[in-house]
Design an enzyme around this catalytic site. Structure first.
Site, mmCIF file in Angstrom:
data_model
loop_
_atom_site.group_PDB
_atom_site.id
_atom_site.type_symbol
_atom_site.label_atom_id
_atom_site.label_comp_id
_atom_site.label_asym_id
_atom_site.label_seq_id
_atom_site.Cartn_x
_atom_site.Cartn_y
_atom_site.Cartn_z
ATOM 1 N N ASP A 97 70.461 -3.333 -26.188
ATOM 2 C CA ASP A 97 69.539 -2.265 -26.592
ATOM 3 C C ASP A 97 69.421 -2.384 -28.111
ATOM 4 O OD1 ASP A 97 68.297 0.070 -27.364
ATOM 5 O OD2 ASP A 97 69.817 1.427 -26.539
ATOM 6 N N ASP B 280 63.507 10.345 -23.735
ATOM 7 C CA ASP B 280 64.380 9.557 -24.613
ATOM 8 C C ASP B 280 64.195 9.982 -26.064
ATOM 9 O OD1 ASP B 280 65.649 7.643 -26.132
ATOM 10 O OD2 ASP B 280 64.767 5.913 -25.119
ATOM 11 N N LYS C 251 63.260 -1.666 -36.866
ATOM 12 C CA LYS C 251 62.463 -1.693 -35.626
ATOM 13 C C LYS C 251 61.073 -1.091 -35.839
ATOM 14 C CE LYS C 251 63.019 -0.324 -30.786
ATOM 15 N NZ LYS C 251 63.974 0.253 -29.835
ATOM 16 N N GLU D 55 62.533 0.148 -22.219
ATOM 17 C CA GLU D 55 63.723 1.016 -22.297
ATOM 18 C C GLU D 55 63.807 2.011 -21.126
ATOM 19 O OE1 GLU D 55 63.341 2.381 -26.302
ATOM 20 O OE2 GLU D 55 63.854 0.407 -27.099
#
Ligand code: AMP
Length: 583
Positions: free
Chosen positions: A9, A169, A70, A147
């Protein structure tokens, strides 16, 4: 043996690596810490540092440290580290290389293949950049999975039945919500929405602003100009946020923050969960709006969703669970660690590709909700037995949670606390598993704060303690068999009934205070009627009130003696009065 495929992840705030070992999913830690902060930096000696050390350095030397790379994956921009330019792929590769090394250290062998997760909204360019980062790190990216897909896999590796799952999330810097369909371990993302500038960092920032403002008001100093003091404030804010996920108050103490006009400045402040929740309310509302957009994208409404899964560290914030419970009417799942479940899902996908067998990763959870009753509103009416959940169904065991309550009357010197097990908003429809009284409270106006802590262990032992916040006056009880209280209660009642048939009740078999006797429906109806009548007291004539009080006395007497037959007449009479008053 097939070559192992690790699951990664690669997160905005934290990254994790996971493997399947003997059918079990293991997230591999860097030392004790299973999460590697996604920070890369250069230290004083010009060496690359990754993870916790880089994160610590960021607070003091942001110019030598890179975070949240990211966010710019797939863009044609470069970041500078000690005057040298780097692409986002290269910085991500440094994080991936570290994760690869953590896995190799643990396994004692070289690793060259990985499954890496990406947000569902990532474009082709962002996915391509992630793949390149893998290659630079020496990893063949066997597959990139979304994800939410990984999270759904972590929750269900065996289920055959088709289910629709909402994956909520909320991490440190991003929020994503997806509607996924899972059937025979095949996961399909039906729709996705989110905000890649919203997360736990914003919650921290709210607390930071609050503390800065407090210091400004009390010491007339703008602490923002002092970077080291601000670094401490940032840390303190995040720690306070963690405490508020478990407790209703947190005491924030930071001594010798800085010197001002020759005098030291200390920070000492109590922050309540209530105030904190107000600070972050707009953000939570924004996530709920996104949930609706995702549902609309999947052409569904809340009632079409079978399960809600919580992913990301920030979902430990209690009001998020509450808001989702209200929205969907089902308890969200959080039994797989919210920080680690995406990495776990990636490893499961890796094992599937490698043809390995995987066991389910589910852990021990409580199948019931535990809580107490308090004055509140039920169906728009004031009601004294509103159920207030404290430990929610599906919470991981062991579990410990604290909530705050306040006294209702001026000079109230005692509170009676009843503990219930169940899911109904009306506490009286749940199972009563214990009660106790805290006496000797201070003689103060209504609003005296009492905190109630429930701790449930793996064996179903529920420790309950109530404390007067100001004085620390405390009372505890232990409910020995909370997880199977209903069954054991029913069992004991049956045992007693059979014994009494033989005229030989054994004294002491039953712990009288905590025995569960399911209440007769007539008693429940009478109790509800009494509260309904009491709620009307302010609005009725003294004559009507007198009649009502008389009937309540009679009813209370028969409730205590459990004389069901005698309840019928006064119940009907009180019902008539209420009907007449309400019409
Ligand atoms: P993630 O990106 O999923 O690793 O989530 C990181 C975020 O979760 C950070 O903002 C953390 O401060 C936050 N977080 C972690 N644990 C908790 C907690 N117990 N309560 C509230 N926020 C938390």
């Amino acid at each position: 043996m097939n070559e192992i495929i690790i699951g990664i992840d690669l997160g905005t705030t934290n990254s994790e690596v996971s493997i399947i070992e003997n059918g079990k999913v293991t997230v591999i830690g860097d030392g004790d810490n299973k999460m590697l902060p996604s920070f890369v930096g250069l230290n004083d000696d010009g060496h690359i540092i990754v993870g916790e050390t880089a994160r610590n350095q960021y607070l003091v030397y942001p110019e030598r440290t890179i975070k949240s790379i990211k966010r710019i994956m797939g863009q044609d921009i470069q970041v500078t580290l000690a005057d040298l330019p780097y692409s986002p792929q290269e910085i991500s590769a440094i994080i991936l290389k570290r994760l690869k090394a953590i896995a190799e250290d643990y396994l004692g062998l070289a690793v060259s293949k990985a499954v890496i997760t990406v947000p569902a909204y990532f474009s082709d360019a962002q996915r391509q950049a992630t793949r390149e980062a893998g290659e630079i790190a020496g990893l063949e990216v066997m597959r990139m999975i979304n994800e939410p897909t990984a999270a759904a896999l972590a929750y269900d590796t065996q289920g055959e039945e088709a289910r629709r799952i909402l994956v909520y999330d909320l991490g440190g810097g991003t929020f994503d919500v997806s509607v996924v369909n899972i059937e025979s371990s095949v996961v399909e993302v039906l729709s996705s929405h989110g905000d890649n500038q919203l997360g736990g960092d914003d919650f921290d920032q709210q607390i930071i602003d609050y503390l800065v403002e407090h210091i400004k008001n009390t010491h007339e100093v703008d602490i923002r100009e002092h970077s080291r003091a601000m670094a401490r404030i940032s840390r303190a804010a995040e720690s306070a946020k963690f405490v508020l996920s478990e407790q209703p108050y947190v005491q924030i103490d930071e001594e010798y923050l800085l010197e001002h006009d020759g005098a030291p400045i200390h920070l000492s402040l109590e922050l309540s969960r209530m105030v904190y929740e107000e600070l972050i309310e707009d953000y939570i509302n924004a996530t709920l709006d996104a949930v609706h957009i995702a549902l609309k994208g999947a052409k569904m409404s809340s009632s079409d969703i079978d399960e809600v899964i919580l992913v990301g560290g920030s979902t430990r914030t209690p009001c998020i669970r509450e808001r989702l419970l209200n929205e969907f009417g089902i308890e969200p799942h959080s039994e797989v660690d919210a920080d680690l479940c995406v990495a776990m899902g990636a490893a499961i996908q890796g094992a599937m590709i490698a043809g390995q067998q995987v066991d389910t990763v589910l852990v021990d959870v409580t199948p019931y909700t535990y809580g107490t009753s308090a004055m509140g509103f039920l169906d728009g009416l004031e009601y004294p037995f509103l159920f207030v959940p404290i430990i929610h169904k599906n919470s991981v065991l062991p579990n410990r949670k604290t909530e705050a309550f306040t006294t209702y009357h001026d000079g109230q010197e005692a509170v009676d606390i009843t503990i219930y097990q169940g899911e109904d908003p009306d506490a009286l429809n749940n199972i009563k598993i214990g009660e106790f009284r805290v006496e000797g409270l201070r003689d103060v106006p209504a609003g005296n704060i009492i905190t109630l802590t429930l701790g449930l262990d793996l064996n179903g032992i529920l420790q309950v303690s109530a404390q007067e916040k100001e004085t620390g006056l405390e009372k505890n009880i232990t409910i020995k068999n909370a997880l199977s209280q209903f069954e054991s209660g029913a069992l004991e009642t049956a045992k007693q009934r059979i014994n009494s048939l033989f005229g030989q009740i054994e004294p002491g078999i039953i712990e009288q205070e905590f025995i569960v006797e399911p209440l007769a429906p007539e008693i429940i109806a009478a109790q509800k009627l009494i509260s309904k009548a009491e709620a009307l007291f302010d609005k009725v004539s003294s004559e009507d009130k007198e009649d009502m009080v008389d009937l309540i006395e009679v009813l209370t007497h028969y409730i205590e003696t459990k004389d069901i037959a005698e309840l019928e007449k006064p119940t009907a009479e009180l019902n008539d009065i209420i009907y007449y008053l309400e019409s």
